[in-house]
Design a protein around this motif. Sequence first.
Motif, short mmCIF file in Angstrom:
data_model
loop_
_atom_site.label_atom_id
_atom_site.label_comp_id
_atom_site.label_asym_id
_atom_site.label_seq_id
_atom_site.Cartn_x
_atom_site.Cartn_y
_atom_site.Cartn_z
N SER A 146 46.46 43.98 33.37
CA SER A 146 46.90 43.56 34.70
C SER A 146 45.74 43.11 35.58
O SER A 146 45.85 42.12 36.30
CB SER A 146 47.68 44.69 35.38
OG SER A 146 46.91 45.87 35.49
N PHE A 147 44.59 43.79 35.47
CA PHE A 147 43.44 43.39 36.28
C PHE A 147 42.83 42.09 35.79
O PHE A 147 42.28 41.32 36.57
CB PHE A 147 42.38 44.51 36.30
CG PHE A 147 42.61 45.52 37.38
CD1 PHE A 147 41.72 45.67 38.43
CD2 PHE A 147 43.75 46.31 37.37
CE1 PHE A 147 41.94 46.60 39.43
CE2 PHE A 147 43.99 47.24 38.37
CZ PHE A 147 43.09 47.39 39.40
N LEU A 148 42.93 41.83 34.50
CA LEU A 148 42.44 40.57 33.97
C LEU A 148 43.23 39.40 34.55
O LEU A 148 42.67 38.33 34.86
CB LEU A 148 42.56 40.57 32.44
CG LEU A 148 42.06 39.31 31.72
CD1 LEU A 148 40.55 39.13 31.91
CD2 LEU A 148 42.40 39.38 30.23
N LEU A 149 44.53 39.60 34.74
CA LEU A 149 45.40 38.55 35.26
C LEU A 149 45.43 38.48 36.78
O LEU A 149 45.84 37.45 37.34
CB LEU A 149 46.82 38.75 34.73
CG LEU A 149 46.99 38.60 33.21
CD1 LEU A 149 48.40 38.97 32.80
CD2 LEU A 149 46.65 37.19 32.76
N ALA A 150 45.00 39.52 37.45
CA ALA A 150 45.10 39.59 38.92
C ALA A 150 44.44 38.41 39.64
O ALA A 150 45.05 37.81 40.54
CB ALA A 150 44.53 40.91 39.43
N PRO A 151 43.19 38.03 39.29
CA PRO A 151 42.60 36.87 39.98
C PRO A 151 43.39 35.59 39.76
O PRO A 151 43.47 34.74 40.66
CB PRO A 151 41.19 36.78 39.38
CG PRO A 151 40.92 38.13 38.82
CD PRO A 151 42.24 38.64 38.35
N ILE A 152 43.97 35.45 38.57
CA ILE A 152 44.78 34.27 38.28
C ILE A 152 46.02 34.24 39.15
O ILE A 152 46.40 33.20 39.70
CB ILE A 152 45.16 34.23 36.79
CG1 ILE A 152 43.89 34.15 35.92
CG2 ILE A 152 46.09 33.05 36.48
CD1 ILE A 152 44.13 34.28 34.44
N TYR A 153 46.67 35.40 39.28
CA TYR A 153 47.84 35.48 40.15
C TYR A 153 47.47 35.10 41.58
O TYR A 153 48.22 34.40 42.26
CB TYR A 153 48.40 36.90 40.14
CG TYR A 153 49.02 37.34 38.83
CD1 TYR A 153 49.73 36.45 38.03
CD2 TYR A 153 48.90 38.65 38.38
CE1 TYR A 153 50.30 36.85 36.83
CE2 TYR A 153 49.47 39.06 37.19
CZ TYR A 153 50.17 38.16 36.42
OH TYR A 153 50.74 38.57 35.24
N VAL A 164 39.69 35.81 45.96
CA VAL A 164 39.82 35.65 44.51
C VAL A 164 38.53 36.10 43.81
O VAL A 164 38.57 36.82 42.80
CB VAL A 164 40.14 34.19 44.14
CG1 VAL A 164 40.14 34.02 42.62
CG2 VAL A 164 41.49 33.78 44.72
N LEU A 165 37.39 35.69 44.37
CA LEU A 165 36.11 36.11 43.80
C LEU A 165 35.93 37.62 43.91
O LEU A 165 35.38 38.26 43.01
CB LEU A 165 34.96 35.38 44.50
CG LEU A 165 34.89 33.87 44.25
CD1 LEU A 165 33.78 33.25 45.10
CD2 LEU A 165 34.67 33.58 42.78
N GLY A 166 36.39 38.18 45.02
CA GLY A 166 36.34 39.63 45.19
C GLY A 166 37.15 40.33 44.11
O GLY A 166 36.71 41.34 43.54
N MET A 167 38.33 39.80 43.82
CA MET A 167 39.17 40.40 42.77
C MET A 167 38.54 40.24 41.40
O MET A 167 38.63 41.14 40.55
CB MET A 167 40.56 39.76 42.79
CG MET A 167 41.59 40.53 41.97
SD MET A 167 41.89 42.18 42.63
CE MET A 167 41.91 43.15 41.11
N ALA A 168 37.89 39.12 41.18
CA ALA A 168 37.19 38.91 39.90
C ALA A 168 36.08 39.95 39.73
O ALA A 168 35.87 40.48 38.62
CB ALA A 168 36.62 37.50 39.83
N ALA A 169 35.37 40.26 40.82
CA ALA A 169 34.33 41.28 40.76
C ALA A 169 34.92 42.66 40.48
O ALA A 169 34.37 43.44 39.68
CB ALA A 169 33.55 41.30 42.08
N ILE A 170 36.05 42.97 41.11
CA ILE A 170 36.72 44.24 40.86
C ILE A 170 37.18 44.33 39.41
O ILE A 170 37.06 45.38 38.76
CB ILE A 170 37.91 44.43 41.83
CG1 ILE A 170 37.39 44.79 43.23
CG2 ILE A 170 38.89 45.48 41.33
CD1 ILE A 170 38.47 44.97 44.28
#
Length: 198
Positions: A146-153, A164-170
Amino acid sequence: MLIDIVLLITAYLVGSISTAVVVCKMMGLPDPRQQGSGNPGATNVLRMSGKKPAALTLAGDFLKGTLPVVLAAVAGRSPETMALCGLAAFLGHLYPVFFGFKGGKGVATGLGVLLAWSWLGLLATGATWLIVAFLFRFSSLAALTSFLLAPIYMVLFGAPTALVLGMAAITALTYWRHRSNIRNLLNGTEGKIGTPKS
């Protein structure tokens, strides 16, 4: 600038409150850092102490990710500051100053941050977690997927680039914190949801 610094420090300090440790201590339960996987998070609390303390841990960890970002939004700060506040809260959970910089793996707090960044992104990410957890019964696999897909969502739902970049870092930090779980999944030794850890 001063307001941004205060917000960032506040976010980190809020994130540093280890909900699992506080809940278990208040309920007279064993310290989750010394039981099971040793991780002060909702999954370990569930395995060791049951549903009620786990639910309280989950709620607390989630809210400490949401509230600092909401505070930054109410203060009228930029998406960049909101992104940094979310990351600060997340890092506080991973490396809490109040608990020797030894924290949890960040799933609930990361989802809490995501709520404040993109509620539609959270819905999609949460749905992914539930589907993977239901099908495979591995909390770690559900989190990683789910976290892998989160930035895409977030991109699909039009979130600002900074968030989006923040989510990618998380996501990257989540994978780093789950590296032992990844090894266990590959080796076939990862514990399933609802199975007490020996």
